[in-house]
Design an enzyme around this catalytic site. Sequence first.
Site, PDB file in Angstrom:
ATOM      1  N   ASP A 178     142.958  21.948 -40.221  1.00  0.00           N
ATOM      2  CA  ASP A 178     140.807  21.452 -40.644  1.00  0.00           C
ATOM      3  C   ASP A 178     139.688  20.855 -40.113  1.00  0.00           C
ATOM      4  O   ASP A 178     139.287  20.411 -39.652  1.00  0.00           O
ATOM      5  CB  ASP A 178     140.368  22.273 -42.055  1.00  0.00           C
ATOM      6  CG  ASP A 178     140.568  23.657 -42.300  1.00  0.00           C
ATOM      7  OD1 ASP A 178     140.985  24.972 -40.851  1.00  0.00           O
ATOM      8  OD2 ASP A 178     140.171  24.743 -43.143  1.00  0.00           O
ATOM      9  N   HIS A 222     139.397  26.734 -36.527  1.00  0.00           N
ATOM     10  CA  HIS A 222     140.507  27.078 -35.799  1.00  0.00           C
ATOM     11  C   HIS A 222     140.778  27.690 -34.452  1.00  0.00           C
ATOM     12  O   HIS A 222     141.238  26.232 -33.762  1.00  0.00           O
ATOM     13  CB  HIS A 222     141.070  28.610 -36.616  1.00  0.00           C
ATOM     14  CG  HIS A 222     141.331  28.554 -37.800  1.00  0.00           C
ATOM     15  ND1 HIS A 222     141.237  29.767 -38.642  1.00  0.00           N
ATOM     16  CD2 HIS A 222     141.061  27.420 -39.307  1.00  0.00           C
ATOM     17  CE1 HIS A 222     141.092  29.701 -40.117  1.00  0.00           C
ATOM     18  NE2 HIS A 222     141.316  28.527 -39.962  1.00  0.00           N
ATOM     19  N   HIS A 271     135.490  21.038 -45.091  1.00  0.00           N
ATOM     20  CA  HIS A 271     134.818  20.815 -43.825  1.00  0.00           C
ATOM     21  C   HIS A 271     133.553  19.639 -43.672  1.00  0.00           C
ATOM     22  O   HIS A 271     132.446  19.768 -43.084  1.00  0.00           O
ATOM     23  CB  HIS A 271     134.042  22.603 -43.822  1.00  0.00           C
ATOM     24  CG  HIS A 271     135.226  23.084 -43.521  1.00  0.00           C
ATOM     25  ND1 HIS A 271     136.526  22.989 -42.308  1.00  0.00           N
ATOM     26  CD2 HIS A 271     135.882  24.053 -43.829  1.00  0.00           C
ATOM     27  CE1 HIS A 271     136.765  23.972 -42.027  1.00  0.00           C
ATOM     28  NE2 HIS A 271     136.747  24.769 -43.083  1.00  0.00           N
ATOM     29  N   HIS A 319     147.133  23.726 -43.690  1.00  0.00           N
ATOM     30  CA  HIS A 319     146.074  24.243 -42.950  1.00  0.00           C
ATOM     31  C   HIS A 319     144.858  23.190 -43.922  1.00  0.00           C
ATOM     32  O   HIS A 319     143.923  22.836 -42.501  1.00  0.00           O
ATOM     33  CB  HIS A 319     145.613  25.459 -43.994  1.00  0.00           C
ATOM     34  CG  HIS A 319     145.020  26.313 -43.475  1.00  0.00           C
ATOM     35  ND1 HIS A 319     145.193  26.703 -42.511  1.00  0.00           N
ATOM     36  CD2 HIS A 319     143.931  26.296 -43.616  1.00  0.00           C
ATOM     37  CE1 HIS A 319     143.851  27.386 -41.740  1.00  0.00           C
ATOM     38  NE2 HIS A 319     143.313  26.989 -42.433  1.00  0.00           N
TER      39      HIS A 319
END
Length: 555
Positions: A190, A29, A213, A186
């Site tokens: 990321d 973030h 991720h 969101h």
Amino acid sequence: MATPENVVRACHGTTLANADGVYVSTVEHVMAALAICSIDNAVIDVFGPELPILDGSAAPFVTEIRQIGLSQQDSARSEIVIDKTIRVDDGDRSIVLEPSDSFRVSVSIDFEDCLIGQQSLDFEFDDAELLQRMARSRTFCRLYEIEALRAKNLIRGGSLKNSIVVDGSKTLNDDALRDPEEFVLHKALDLIGDLYLLGAPIRGSIRANKPGHDLNTRAALAVLEAQSVQEPARMVASICIVVSRNRTLNYTVGVILLCALVSACGSSGKKERFAYVERPVEGLYSDAVRSLELKRYENAVAMFEEVERQHPYSAWARRAMLMKAFAYYQDNDYDDAIQAVDQFISLHPGNKDVAYAYYLKAMCNYERIRDVGRDQAFTNDALATLTDVIRRYPDTEYARDARLKLDLTYDHLAGKEMYVGRFYLKDNKHVSAINRFKTVLERYQTTSHVPEALHRLVEAYLELGIVDEARAAAAVLGYNYPGDRWYQDTYRLFEKRGIVIAETTLREQRQLLKEATEPQDDSANLENTVNTGAPDALSPPSTEVNASLDDQAGE
């Protein structure tokens, strides 16, 4: 430094570590906030093992950065130019980077939850309004994931104040979504944060399908290998970025209160099991193996994690990651074992022991096979993962053991069909029963349930008055299992009804068998072997501590 090479974990968040074993998690973030604010030179002091989650978005970081202000530097700004197609895949997930005159991002997601469903986003990175929406988007997770995450100590500080919890068609949060596209926004946040570990803005287009991720980090590493860094004077597009100079964040972020993250980008909120004391890797690894041999599995897991923490770039760390999964397996903690295996496969797909990793995942599913009266989800998972081992590594000992264990897997699946079929037959739902018994004959011809399935077909057909079909099934049963008790029951059933089972030639028998069963599924054509009844998995390739571990570095 915050670079893709320093990523040591990319599961439920992005974790960085240096050569001294000092690590910091949940960096995505703040990295995204730096990207949004066009900062590529910053020093951030972090007191604690992770950055704060705050409200679950990047907005607080962006707000603080803009309030404190930026300073210009005299050095020219560089950017990473994508001059050829770069692609990373993981099943149906993918990230593709292609040449472009600007930085364009396209993200698509697909979740079973009807509130999330399929969402997509396509934008230029100079779209100020879109960047503001993206910065405000919060992390999220599904309700059914919470208990599993808590069991892994991943969400100890999480709450509805810093994440969105989705339950089917609704959220558990009191406040509404900040944006109709908050979920895909969101995921884009990321992605931007993880890619900004490259240290400079990108000139190129990105298409991400179901990013996460792990995939983001792989994409960043792939870009790093093929990157082309150009100076501003050679740039044509992105003029507003080119003419600006490097910016430095004159602000220190002190992490005093530690928060854990509930979500698809959650951080590891584990309590430290050991005080950080630097130790030689050989001794750490040896102690972990000794704990494993003494069946002190929790201690073994903790010590293998300590190997990863203190020596994250060594071959020992890769080995410890796999051994940690084996320790979880030995402790019957199959969910954690599968998570550790998936992490190993994601980070080290070329490792020489990846075949064992796939095999261990299959064994975790295999040992959770339940009785036929219950849901067979684990059995189906076992079938898929065992077959995957055989397909990927057909000539290994793991494939040979997987073939043995497929017998029990098929037998359970066939048993489930028989269980349901008998219920339908008892309830006089003969057509439904026939379909279940035929499924056994079509898909599971090598199992022990075939004789009974043929006999039950005879029963169902006779109840419906379809004598020819009953004769055909009885003939197949008599030819293949002449001494079986099910054929004896079938013969008595025909005698009781005064029906003669016609004599047939071998050619007719084969034709009857062909008519009674459809072509078998390819996955069932695996060699028919006898199940050993031994559920234990093979041990990892080696648990010895020796210099040969250094050979694993080349992947």
